[in-house]
Design a protein around this motif. Structure first.
Motif, mmCIF file in Angstrom:
data_model
loop_
_atom_site.group_PDB
_atom_site.id
_atom_site.type_symbol
_atom_site.label_atom_id
_atom_site.label_comp_id
_atom_site.label_asym_id
_atom_site.label_seq_id
_atom_site.Cartn_x
_atom_site.Cartn_y
_atom_site.Cartn_z
ATOM 1 N N SER A 231 0.848 -1.191 0.000
ATOM 2 C CA SER A 231 0.000 0.000 0.000
ATOM 3 C C SER A 231 0.881 1.237 0.000
ATOM 4 C CB SER A 231 -0.919 0.025 1.223
ATOM 5 O OG SER A 231 -1.703 1.197 1.246
ATOM 6 N N GLN A 232 0.307 2.323 -0.498
ATOM 7 C CA GLN A 232 0.948 3.630 -0.400
ATOM 8 C C GLN A 232 -0.009 4.589 0.300
ATOM 9 O OE1 GLN A 232 2.910 4.846 -4.089
ATOM 10 N NE2 GLN A 232 2.798 6.980 -3.410
ATOM 11 N N ALA A 233 -0.852 4.032 1.180
ATOM 12 C CA ALA A 233 -1.876 4.825 1.852
ATOM 13 C C ALA A 233 -1.278 5.884 2.767
ATOM 14 C CB ALA A 233 -2.804 3.912 2.652
ATOM 15 N N TYR A 234 -0.030 5.713 3.167
ATOM 16 C CA TYR A 234 0.581 6.710 4.040
ATOM 17 C C TYR A 234 0.649 8.081 3.365
ATOM 18 C CZ TYR A 234 4.756 5.811 1.232
ATOM 19 O OH TYR A 234 5.631 5.672 0.189
ATOM 20 N N GLY A 235 0.659 8.095 2.044
ATOM 21 C CA GLY A 235 0.675 9.372 1.326
ATOM 22 C C GLY A 235 -0.582 10.182 1.568
ATOM 23 N N ILE A 236 -1.723 9.483 1.665
ATOM 24 C CA ILE A 236 -2.984 10.164 1.968
ATOM 25 C C ILE A 236 -2.950 10.719 3.384
ATOM 26 C CG2 ILE A 236 -5.476 9.855 2.193
ATOM 27 C CD1 ILE A 236 -5.276 7.664 0.070
ATOM 28 N N ALA A 237 -2.429 9.897 4.306
ATOM 29 C CA ALA A 237 -2.329 10.353 5.699
ATOM 30 C C ALA A 237 -1.427 11.574 5.809
ATOM 31 C CB ALA A 237 -1.794 9.215 6.573
ATOM 32 N N ALA A 238 -0.340 11.593 5.049
ATOM 33 C CA ALA A 238 0.562 12.746 5.069
ATOM 34 C C ALA A 238 -0.130 13.993 4.529
ATOM 35 C CB ALA A 238 1.816 12.436 4.254
ATOM 36 N N ARG A 239 -0.923 13.827 3.467
ATOM 37 C CA ARG A 239 -1.650 14.975 2.899
ATOM 38 C C ARG A 239 -2.655 15.520 3.916
ATOM 39 N NH1 ARG A 239 -3.543 12.563 -1.154
ATOM 40 N NH2 ARG A 239 -1.797 13.033 -2.536
ATOM 41 N N GLN A 240 -3.380 14.619 4.586
ATOM 42 C CA GLN A 240 -4.356 15.051 5.583
ATOM 43 C C GLN A 240 -3.668 15.759 6.749
ATOM 44 O OE1 GLN A 240 -6.140 11.237 6.374
ATOM 45 N NE2 GLN A 240 -7.761 11.522 4.859
ATOM 46 N N ASP A 241 -2.529 15.227 7.170
ATOM 47 C CA ASP A 241 -1.784 15.822 8.277
ATOM 48 C C ASP A 241 -1.301 17.223 7.897
ATOM 49 O OD1 ASP A 241 -0.415 16.121 10.674
ATOM 50 O OD2 ASP A 241 1.365 15.064 9.967
ATOM 51 N N ALA A 242 -0.785 17.348 6.685
ATOM 52 C CA ALA A 242 -0.300 18.661 6.241
ATOM 53 C C ALA A 242 -1.438 19.670 6.160
ATOM 54 C CB ALA A 242 0.381 18.516 4.876
ATOM 55 N N PHE A 243 -2.584 19.242 5.655
ATOM 56 C CA PHE A 243 -3.743 20.133 5.550
ATOM 57 C C PHE A 243 -4.219 20.568 6.935
ATOM 58 C CE2 PHE A 243 -8.343 20.849 5.327
ATOM 59 C CZ PHE A 243 -8.386 21.834 4.348
ATOM 60 N N ARG A 244 -4.280 19.619 7.855
ATOM 61 C CA ARG A 244 -4.758 19.912 9.204
ATOM 62 C C ARG A 244 -3.837 20.889 9.922
ATOM 63 N NH1 ARG A 244 -5.079 15.145 10.574
ATOM 64 N NH2 ARG A 244 -3.062 14.919 11.608
ATOM 65 N N ASP A 251 8.580 15.932 1.402
ATOM 66 C CA ASP A 251 9.044 14.549 1.415
ATOM 67 C C ASP A 251 9.467 14.128 2.824
ATOM 68 O OD1 ASP A 251 8.496 14.170 -1.213
ATOM 69 O OD2 ASP A 251 10.564 13.861 -1.872
ATOM 70 N N GLU A 252 9.936 15.085 3.631
ATOM 71 C CA GLU A 252 10.280 14.751 5.023
ATOM 72 C C GLU A 252 9.038 14.301 5.786
ATOM 73 O OE1 GLU A 252 11.239 17.428 3.447
ATOM 74 O OE2 GLU A 252 13.431 17.583 3.608
ATOM 75 N N LEU A 253 7.927 15.023 5.595
ATOM 76 C CA LEU A 253 6.684 14.647 6.263
ATOM 77 C C LEU A 253 6.188 13.301 5.754
ATOM 78 C CD1 LEU A 253 4.363 15.444 8.190
ATOM 79 C CD2 LEU A 253 3.254 16.542 6.232
ATOM 80 N N VAL A 254 6.246 13.091 4.455
ATOM 81 C CA VAL A 254 5.799 11.816 3.877
ATOM 82 C C VAL A 254 6.640 10.666 4.414
ATOM 83 C CG1 VAL A 254 5.570 10.496 1.743
ATOM 84 C CG2 VAL A 254 4.865 12.891 1.805
ATOM 85 N N ALA A 255 7.947 10.869 4.531
ATOM 86 C CA ALA A 255 8.833 9.816 5.040
ATOM 87 C C ALA A 255 8.482 9.439 6.470
ATOM 88 C CB ALA A 255 10.291 10.279 4.947
ATOM 89 N N GLU A 256 8.133 10.438 7.287
ATOM 90 C CA GLU A 256 7.731 10.150 8.667
ATOM 91 C C GLU A 256 6.469 9.293 8.695
ATOM 92 O OE1 GLU A 256 7.230 13.863 10.609
ATOM 93 O OE2 GLU A 256 9.344 14.465 10.405
ATOM 94 N N HIS A 257 5.508 9.651 7.858
ATOM 95 C CA HIS A 257 4.263 8.880 7.811
ATOM 96 C C HIS A 257 4.510 7.483 7.246
ATOM 97 C CE1 HIS A 257 0.958 11.550 9.066
ATOM 98 N NE2 HIS A 257 1.782 12.526 8.727
ATOM 99 N N MET A 258 5.415 7.349 6.311
ATOM 100 C CA MET A 258 5.730 6.035 5.754
ATOM 101 C C MET A 258 6.253 5.095 6.839
ATOM 102 S SD MET A 258 8.335 5.096 2.616
ATOM 103 C CE MET A 258 9.810 5.623 3.496
ATOM 104 N N GLN A 259 7.152 5.599 7.671
ATOM 105 C CA GLN A 259 7.692 4.766 8.740
ATOM 106 C C GLN A 259 6.618 4.411 9.767
ATOM 107 O OE1 GLN A 259 10.781 6.553 11.237
ATOM 108 N NE2 GLN A 259 11.803 4.564 11.341
ATOM 109 N N ALA A 260 5.805 5.387 10.148
ATOM 110 C CA ALA A 260 4.754 5.134 11.133
ATOM 111 C C ALA A 260 3.712 4.161 10.581
ATOM 112 C CB ALA A 260 4.097 6.443 11.542
#
Length: 337
Positions: A231-244, A251-260
């Motif tokens: 899955s690459q669903a972490y990308g959606i979570a990163a987008r939601q986090d950035a918007f919020r 890419d730093e934020l996306v990488a954090e979400h990928m690991q989590a």
């Protein structure tokens, strides 16, 4: 056996995401679309080939697999921008852990009715056969992962039967149209997997494309059949986090979400929710149309599907206009008869 998790990567550019993937040492998956070169000079996206130079950046990853980007191709471009030979050239350009056959997804937003689902299954069958033949010619058949498609459990069986796989040489197959599927119900994830588990020979494993994280605990008891998920669903979570938070989706934020995200998936697989109850089989009968024109459409689609599977029509070539013209001939013949 433990079900493996493949981390879908959005690109192979050097930077935080790739560095994090190397550090995590998790097997990774890249989409053919992520390796595509495009031009907007004509005012619309024009596919120009592959960014093969980026594959050099895959060094240091635990492993890398290749997906044909079937869903993205259908949702974004209404079909594959590349031909089978183009895709196989990409697959042969790097020692991928495996590369998936081209396939035609059947999610509801792509295939709105039963006839479209059946048509896309036939095109998946032909695409698999063409990929197998081409991969054999290139000497990479041993890395090809066949992919089956369907909406109902029996659809996947139909796809399997038509592929006539040599189970002595095929170690695993991919199961498509999983990412937006409900867990329960006659066409749900559990119904499909239970059906495949019953009909597949022992030892033939499955890779599930895009299974949502909340469904992973339901896979308890199927680790003998499921090799891996991605899955690459972490990308959606990163987008939601950035918007919020009102910040940029770097890419730093996306990488954090990928690991989590990866940690959560591994935890879900290690801690299933309990004993999984099989889904009872519940076939939904198809109602044939009564209108003569609709009957002609159904017959035209069935004949075109057979031509696709037989190789008389390329899997990339079917269009709505073809179907309507074919049906018009059938309709006129019925009126004349």
């Amino acid at each position: 056996m433990t079900i493996g998790v493949l981390v879908g990567l959005p690109h192979l550019r050097e930077g935080p995401i790739l560095n994090k993937a190397r550090a995590m040492q998790m097997p990774a998956l890249i989409s053919a679309n992520a390796l595509s070169r495009w031009s907007q000079r004509q005012g619309w996206p024009e596919w120009l080939g592959w960014k093969l130079d980026q594959l050099r950046n895959a060094r240091g990853l635990a492993s890398l697999a290749l997906d044909s980007a079937g869903f993205v191709a259908m949702a974004r471009y209404r079909g594959f921008p590349w031909r089978t030979d183009d895709y196989l050239a990409l697959a042969a350009s790097y020692p991928f852990r495996w590369f998936a056959s081209m396939d035609y997804c059947v999610e509801p937003e792509i295939a709105a009715d039963r006839e479209e689902v059946l048509g896309r299954i036939s095109r998946t069958i032909r695409a698999n056969l063409d990929c197998r033949r081409g991969a054999r010619d290139l000497g990479i058949e041993h890395r090809l992962m066949p992919v089956i498609q369907g909406r109902r459990p029996e659809d996947y069986e139909r796809c399997l039967d038509a592929l006539a796989l040599d189970v002595s040489r095929t170690r695993f197959i991919g199961v498509g149209s999983m990412c937006r599927r409900q867990v329960r119900g006659p066409e749900g994830l559990i119904a499909v997997l239970d059906h495949l588990d019953r009909i597949l020979p022992p030892g033939l494993m499955l890779h599930l494309f895009g299974v949502k994280g909340s469904a992973l605990p339901e896979l308890a008891g199927l680790d003998h059949r499921i090799l891996s998920v991605d899955s690459q669903a972490y990308g959606i979570a990163a987008r939601q986090d950035a918007f919020r938070r009102g910040v940029a989706k770097t890419d730093e934020l996306v990488a954090e979400h990928m690991q989590a995200w990866t940690g959560r998936q591994l935890s879900r697989l290690a801690n299933p929710s309990g004993t999984r109850q099989p889904e009872p089989a519940c076939a939904v009968p198809d109602k044939p149309p009564t209108d003569p024109w609709e009957q002609a459409i159904v017959q035209a689609r069935a004949e075109i599907r057979q031509c696709v599977e037989d190789g008389d029509i390329g899997h990339e070539d079917v269009t709505t206009l073809w179907i309507e013209q074919w049906a018009a001939d059938i309709y006129r013949d019925a009126l004349a008869g």
